[in-house]
Design a protein around this motif. Sequence first.
Motif, PDB file in Angstrom:
ATOM      1  N   SER A 238       0.818  -1.222   0.000  1.00 49.05           N
ATOM      2  CA  SER A 238       0.000   0.000   0.000  1.00 49.05           C
ATOM      3  C   SER A 238       0.846   1.265   0.000  1.00 49.05           C
ATOM      4  O   SER A 238       0.299   2.376  -0.054  1.00 49.05           O
ATOM      5  N   ASN A 239       2.165   1.112   0.054  1.00 50.10           N
ATOM      6  CA  ASN A 239       3.057   2.272   0.082  1.00 50.10           C
ATOM      7  C   ASN A 239       3.430   2.662  -1.347  1.00 50.10           C
ATOM      8  O   ASN A 239       4.003   1.861  -2.094  1.00 50.10           O
ATOM      9  N   ARG A 240       3.132   3.876  -1.718  1.00 50.95           N
ATOM     10  CA  ARG A 240       3.369   4.323  -3.092  1.00 50.95           C
ATOM     11  C   ARG A 240       4.858   4.327  -3.429  1.00 50.95           C
ATOM     12  O   ARG A 240       5.257   4.032  -4.548  1.00 50.95           O
ATOM     13  N   GLN A 241       5.679   4.645  -2.440  1.00 51.55           N
ATOM     14  CA  GLN A 241       7.129   4.695  -2.661  1.00 51.55           C
ATOM     15  C   GLN A 241       7.673   3.311  -3.030  1.00 51.55           C
ATOM     16  O   GLN A 241       8.481   3.173  -3.950  1.00 51.55           O
ATOM     17  N   TYR A 242       7.206   2.277  -2.339  1.00 44.29           N
ATOM     18  CA  TYR A 242       7.674   0.920  -2.617  1.00 44.29           C
ATOM     19  C   TYR A 242       7.172   0.431  -3.979  1.00 44.29           C
ATOM     20  O   TYR A 242       7.904  -0.229  -4.725  1.00 44.29           O
ATOM     21  N   LEU A 243       5.901   0.726  -4.295  1.00 49.02           N
ATOM     22  CA  LEU A 243       5.361   0.317  -5.596  1.00 49.02           C
ATOM     23  C   LEU A 243       6.074   1.044  -6.729  1.00 49.02           C
ATOM     24  O   LEU A 243       6.301   0.470  -7.807  1.00 49.02           O
ATOM     25  N   GLN A 244       6.438   2.297  -6.480  1.00 41.71           N
ATOM     26  CA  GLN A 244       7.205   3.046  -7.474  1.00 41.71           C
ATOM     27  C   GLN A 244       8.578   2.403  -7.676  1.00 41.71           C
ATOM     28  O   GLN A 244       9.076   2.312  -8.800  1.00 41.71           O
ATOM     29  N   ALA A 245       9.185   1.945  -6.592  1.00 35.07           N
ATOM     30  CA  ALA A 245      10.480   1.268  -6.701  1.00 35.07           C
ATOM     31  C   ALA A 245      10.349  -0.052  -7.444  1.00 35.07           C
ATOM     32  O   ALA A 245      11.235  -0.429  -8.226  1.00 35.07           O
ATOM     33  N   LEU A 246       9.233  -0.778  -7.217  1.00 38.46           N
ATOM     34  CA  LEU A 246       9.004  -2.033  -7.944  1.00 38.46           C
ATOM     35  C   LEU A 246       8.885  -1.774  -9.438  1.00 38.46           C
ATOM     36  O   LEU A 246       9.506  -2.470 -10.256  1.00 38.46           O
ATOM     37  N   TRP A 247       8.091  -0.772  -9.800  1.00 42.93           N
ATOM     38  CA  TRP A 247       7.955  -0.441 -11.214  1.00 42.93           C
ATOM     39  C   TRP A 247       9.287   0.065 -11.783  1.00 42.93           C
ATOM     40  O   TRP A 247       9.631  -0.230 -12.937  1.00 42.93           O
ATOM     41  N   GLY A 248      10.038   0.802 -10.969  1.00 37.27           N
ATOM     42  CA  GLY A 248      11.348   1.269 -11.422  1.00 37.27           C
ATOM     43  C   GLY A 248      12.281   0.118 -11.737  1.00 37.27           C
ATOM     44  O   GLY A 248      13.005   0.135 -12.739  1.00 37.27           O
ATOM     45  N   SER A 249      12.278  -0.914 -10.882  1.00 38.90           N
ATOM     46  CA  SER A 249      13.118  -2.091 -11.131  1.00 38.90           C
ATOM     47  C   SER A 249      12.676  -2.814 -12.393  1.00 38.90           C
ATOM     48  O   SER A 249      13.507  -3.233 -13.212  1.00 38.90           O
ATOM     49  N   ILE A 250      11.346  -2.985 -12.563  1.00 36.78           N
ATOM     50  CA  ILE A 250      10.834  -3.683 -13.750  1.00 36.78           C
ATOM     51  C   ILE A 250      11.159  -2.896 -15.015  1.00 36.78           C
ATOM     52  O   ILE A 250      11.605  -3.455 -16.025  1.00 36.78           O
TER      53      ILE A 250
END
Length: 734
Positions: A238-250
């Motif tokens: 639910s943390n936008r920062q972590y999801l942004q990091a996941l998309w950044g890695s992908i």
Amino acid sequence: MFTKKKLIVFAIVCAIFAAGEYWIFSTIQASFEKNAAKEITALARAIAASAPENNESLASWTEQLPSTYHGYRFFAFKGVPGEEGSEPAGGDSALSELWKLPSNADIAAKAAESVSYLEVFRWPSRVTFAGVPYTLIIAPVPDAEGSSARAALLIAADASGYVAFGRLVQTLAVVTFVLFALGFGIATFSRDPISGYAILVLAAVVVAFVAYPLFEAVRLTLIKQGRFSFDVWKTILSNRQYLQALWGSIQLGIVTATISTFIGFMYAFAVARTSMKGKKLVTALATMPVISPPFSLTLSIILLFGKNGIITKQWLGLQNFNIYGLGGLALVQTISMFPIAFLTMQGVLQAIDSTLEDASLDLNASRWHTFSHVTLPLAAPGLLSSWLLVFTNSLADFANPLLLSGSYRVLSVESYIEVTGMSRLNNGAALSLLLLLPTLTAFLVQRRWVSRKSFVVVTGKPSTRLSDLAAPGARRALTGFVVVVSGLIVALYLTIVAGCFVKNWGIDYTFTLVNIHEALTRGKQALISTITLAGIATPIAGVLSMVAAVILVRKKFPGKRILESLIMTPFAIPGTLVGISFILAFNKPPLLLVGTGAILVINYVIRELPVGLEGGVAALRQIDPSIEEAAADLGADQATIFRTIILPLIRPAFISSMSYTFVRSMTAVSAIIFLISARWYHITIQIYNFSENLRFGLASVLATTLIIIVLAVFGLMRLLIRQSEFLEKTVTAQ
């Protein structure tokens, strides 16, 4: 095998061993409990003796005690509990409620009687508050004459350590019995005890250093305050920062994998399927990024294209150019990882039987039509494997984003920050586990696509000749492309060497030798530690991987596939997850290894074991088992067969495994950054620290030193392993 007599002997011996073991471990635990009780009793008397002389001050004194004695709870009574005039003085209300429980009335009465005789009473069983076990002590507070008790003090001492010790003793007892039973069972029932012991040791290694740490990492993300909970995952997802990091890695993985696979295929096609000159030099340059330290190319990119880079600032005069972020990361990862695609595709293109392409050309198909309809489809599995390998490596990459990510977020760095910066091990473990999601998805998609098509080429006799499919113009274009990329690689490494002799890169380009002396002086201990630990890990990993290969290829036993999967697991998981899981597993008894050199050696061995295993398996499958069977028929045991027959025949795979382990140990970053200590430092972390502090000259010296060491090891490996000239293929023009 199994006979009635052997089973009876096995049962009797195990029973005798269990009885003796129970006596030994129960004695140890009882002695520990007895000594602990004495210490707590003595402490309780000392605390009670320090009580204020005025009973009216007992309440304030009791409330102040927890600040002095951490992990303890206190409650005081005026007088002896249960006697006339006794009343609560104050303290922890939970202890008061426990004392009043009707179920504890008999025990409370005995405790009060002991206090009246000035004796310390220990509660017969441990009590639990908020999930924490406590040992309860009731101590008398003597009057001025020391003849009677004027008050009583309830003391609850945190017993978590004692409970943990008891569990440790019980666990050791169970493990000891299981190991004895397995070992004695192998000796009693097995026809090949040596192989049985080898399987047992190998299984123990992977369970202890692969399965157990990963279990601890997963458990940490699902347990909160001793209870099962999804709170950590809810926070992560639910943390936008972590999801942004996941998309950044992908996103970074997709860009890097696509460009790297394209460049790798162009390189492989030019080397494997054209008559281009200088192939050995091109191959050597293309493999340089694979064997060089992970920070070296990042460092050279910063020196060339950073804010004070020689190209961006000195030559082009750019003032606000920013190499940090997705663009810079994609550039350095592409250069670092396209050799993975190149090496994979080179083998695939060389393995294609040229007779199909010759048949296509003989039927008047153009070179492009032959390439697009014959060569490219047959190379499709290799292309997908190359893309997947680069994609996986990009997601797991930690070194390059650590220096070049800037404001661009990736999961590997986020997990590192969570652990080292925020001290949130559970979040760091969850983020590292989250990295497996895109990797496994890509792997399953690739496997499903490949399994639905056939790429088998059936030939009677392997061809030793490959057709040159490139027209003269295409060959010149490919050669030019390869030269440009190779030139960029050379320029990057020359930049690192040049940085060794520059006083202050970007500001003062004066020639100096000071960097060399200072860097080698400050990095001497880290360099010695790195070489020492890598040298220890190398033979262990080499022998262990070859033993594992022999067991998995030549032996049949229950759980074989599970054992193989566990051995291969470290290859598929990010290094950050390995480092975090090792901290969780080995920062407590029975294997307290964090801060020691042993944990670094174990990490090196476990991380590189899959590569050595694959090499050993490939080599063993080319050896006829009848050779080993003949030796066994002549009376040789398994140890002799392995030492005198198998090991010499798989010498190339054995030496390659050791060389690879040494090089990867020397250049490791992602896992060991969590495991290093002041005593056992690592040279790559020293390079990173110099780079972070803008001491690029010192970082360049250490990077160059590391490159020289790695190249020397690989040069020695090439001397020891030479490919047979009869296995080489030649490319002929059509």
